[in-house]
Scaffold this active site. Sequence first.
Site, PDB file in Angstrom:
ATOM      1  N   LYS A   1       0.848  -1.205   0.000  1.00  0.00           N
ATOM      2  CA  LYS A   1       0.000   0.000   0.000  1.00  0.00           C
ATOM      3  C   LYS A   1       0.880   1.250   0.000  1.00  0.00           C
ATOM      4  O   LYS A   1       1.924   1.279   0.665  1.00  0.00           O
ATOM      5  CB  LYS A   1      -0.893  -0.019   1.243  1.00  0.00           C
ATOM      6  CG  LYS A   1      -1.945   1.086   1.296  1.00  0.00           C
ATOM      7  CD  LYS A   1      -2.815   0.935   2.546  1.00  0.00           C
ATOM      8  CE  LYS A   1      -3.911   1.979   2.607  1.00  0.00           C
ATOM      9  NZ  LYS A   1      -4.762   1.838   3.824  1.00  0.00           N
TER      10      LYS A   1
ATOM     11  N   SER B   1      -9.695   1.653   2.940  1.00  0.00           N
ATOM     12  CA  SER B   1      -8.864   2.439   2.070  1.00  0.00           C
ATOM     13  C   SER B   1      -7.809   1.638   1.312  1.00  0.00           C
ATOM     14  O   SER B   1      -7.236   2.139   0.338  1.00  0.00           O
ATOM     15  CB  SER B   1      -8.160   3.523   2.890  1.00  0.00           C
ATOM     16  OG  SER B   1      -7.313   2.923   3.863  1.00  0.00           O
TER      17      SER B   1
ATOM     18  N   SER C   1      -9.755  -0.806   7.119  1.00  0.00           N
ATOM     19  CA  SER C   1      -9.231  -0.658   5.759  1.00  0.00           C
ATOM     20  C   SER C   1      -8.509  -1.861   5.181  1.00  0.00           C
ATOM     21  O   SER C   1      -8.178  -1.853   3.996  1.00  0.00           O
ATOM     22  CB  SER C   1      -8.306   0.543   5.680  1.00  0.00           C
ATOM     23  OG  SER C   1      -9.075   1.711   5.592  1.00  0.00           O
TER      24      SER C   1
HETATM   25  N1  GLN Z   1     -13.101   3.765   6.541  1.00  0.00           N
HETATM   26  C1  GLN Z   1     -12.455   4.197   7.738  1.00  0.00           C
HETATM   27  C2  GLN Z   1     -12.080   5.658   7.628  1.00  0.00           C
HETATM   28  O1  GLN Z   1     -12.400   6.237   6.640  1.00  0.00           O
HETATM   29  C3  GLN Z   1     -11.260   3.354   8.016  1.00  0.00           C
HETATM   30  C4  GLN Z   1     -10.056   3.769   7.281  1.00  0.00           C
HETATM   31  C5  GLN Z   1      -8.858   2.925   7.597  1.00  0.00           C
HETATM   32  O2  GLN Z   1      -8.966   1.884   8.223  1.00  0.00           O
HETATM   33  N2  GLN Z   1      -7.711   3.418   7.207  1.00  0.00           N
HETATM   34  O3  GLN Z   1     -11.509   6.226   8.495  1.00  0.00           O
END
Ligand code: GLN
Length: 481
Positions: free
Chosen positions: A76, A151, A175
């Site tokens: 990532k 994400s 994410s």
């Molecule tokens: N969807 C969650 C957010 O927008 C989690 C994001 C993540 O785990 N990086 O914060």
Amino acid sequence: MGAHATARDIRQQIVDGATSAEATCEAALAAIREGDATIGAFLHVDAAGALDAARAIDARSDKASLPLAGVPVAVKDNICTAGVRTTAGSRMLDTFVPPYDATVVTRLRAAGAVIVGKTNCDEFAMGSSTENSAYFPTKNPWDVTRTPGGSSGGSAAAVAAGFSPIALGSDTGGSVRQPAAFCGVVGLKPTYGRVSRYGLIAFGSSLDQVGTFGQTVHDAALLYDVIAGPDAFDSTASSHPVSPTVAQLDRPLGPVRLGVPRAMLAEGVEADVRAAFDAALEAWRSAGAELVDIDLPHAPHAIPVYYLVAPAEASSNLARYDGVRYGFRAAVGPRDSLEAMYERTRDAGFGAEVKRRILIGTYVLSAGYYDAFYLKAQQVRTLIRDDYTRAFEGVDAIVMPTTPSAAFRLGERVDHPLQMYLNDVFTVSANLAGVPAVSVPCGLTAERLPVGVQVVGPAFAEGRILQIAHALESRMPTMTR
Ligand code: GLN
């Protein structure tokens, strides 16, 4: 479960001399060249670096000692790679080339893995669809009109599309697990502090963990075993001893009690997701598990608590992007006119979602509102953690759907932040409590979209939750696209 070669098999073939790391790497790069124009999983592909690394593996005589000998891996883009551009999906870091490797990357290289490229993500990992990437949205390999989740959507899509058998992501509120569920792959979020965060671009420092993706539980476990453990560069990395999880997967499950938080499932879960979850419960029962109804009384507060704590920490972490060290300076030339400067910096800063988080975070930390919002959120966070502690006195793990719905359509929620946030209802509490959780595929909807089920365990019980996930996986029919 997946349709492509697994990391385990690839490594074995390379160790046995049936193929080379170089040929494996070339095949991965060819698959990316052919397929990624459609999927958009990668922000940068490091073909030259990957081939060099692969040839270096081929030249070694000790391949059998390398747990990931010659295995292609995608990383990532919020995880630092020395000499390879790392943007975290943000224009702010458009020109950032880290001078060092994240600890997880150092460990990948030491294990013989070949990093093929950096994957797309929501900007600074803020989002649930990869649509907040400043570059382009990634598409779900199962249905390109849908999001791969986020994400870490690029990493999940890379594994689902067969570009690389395994990938690293980060999980602050789901994410890794949510995109794993949407893309029909396995995604593990370890215990907070189990994996070093050194070189992971910070979002919410009390929530962030690097996690692993694989087509199979075994592959996700293999990658986890490589990256887990103490690190002198991260004082929050736990010194608790690491026990390898791969060896545990095929051992007999023994007596196991799984907690089902019934009240949480009562509303908002799509019928097809519910049906797949119920089928997973049946499969576990047939594997000898005892199912027990449990209560997580503070679960309804997890979303509001997370969306106060995470932005508060983000606003503090992102203060370093003040235009002095990153971003703007690179975008502005020494002799630019004011107009030219405006033109060139207009797109060099943060996107809308990141700005929204910074505003919320700054607001809840400000003197007049700290007690009412931030402090209160931290107090409820403690209650959420206590719910889990209490539940784990009676059960080995808690199981629930990973997401309330299967992959939604691209564009459907991107202008509706609250709807986007609600999608995280089952994932955020594991981060708030600091406990490990793994999402494993458990079937398809009528539209042939993957559904994931989540196994949540007590701190440092990665081996046990992976074993429970593996027991389910081995009873599920193969899912092919
Ligand atoms: N969807 C969650 C957010 O927008 C989690 C994001 C993540 O785990 N990086 O914060």
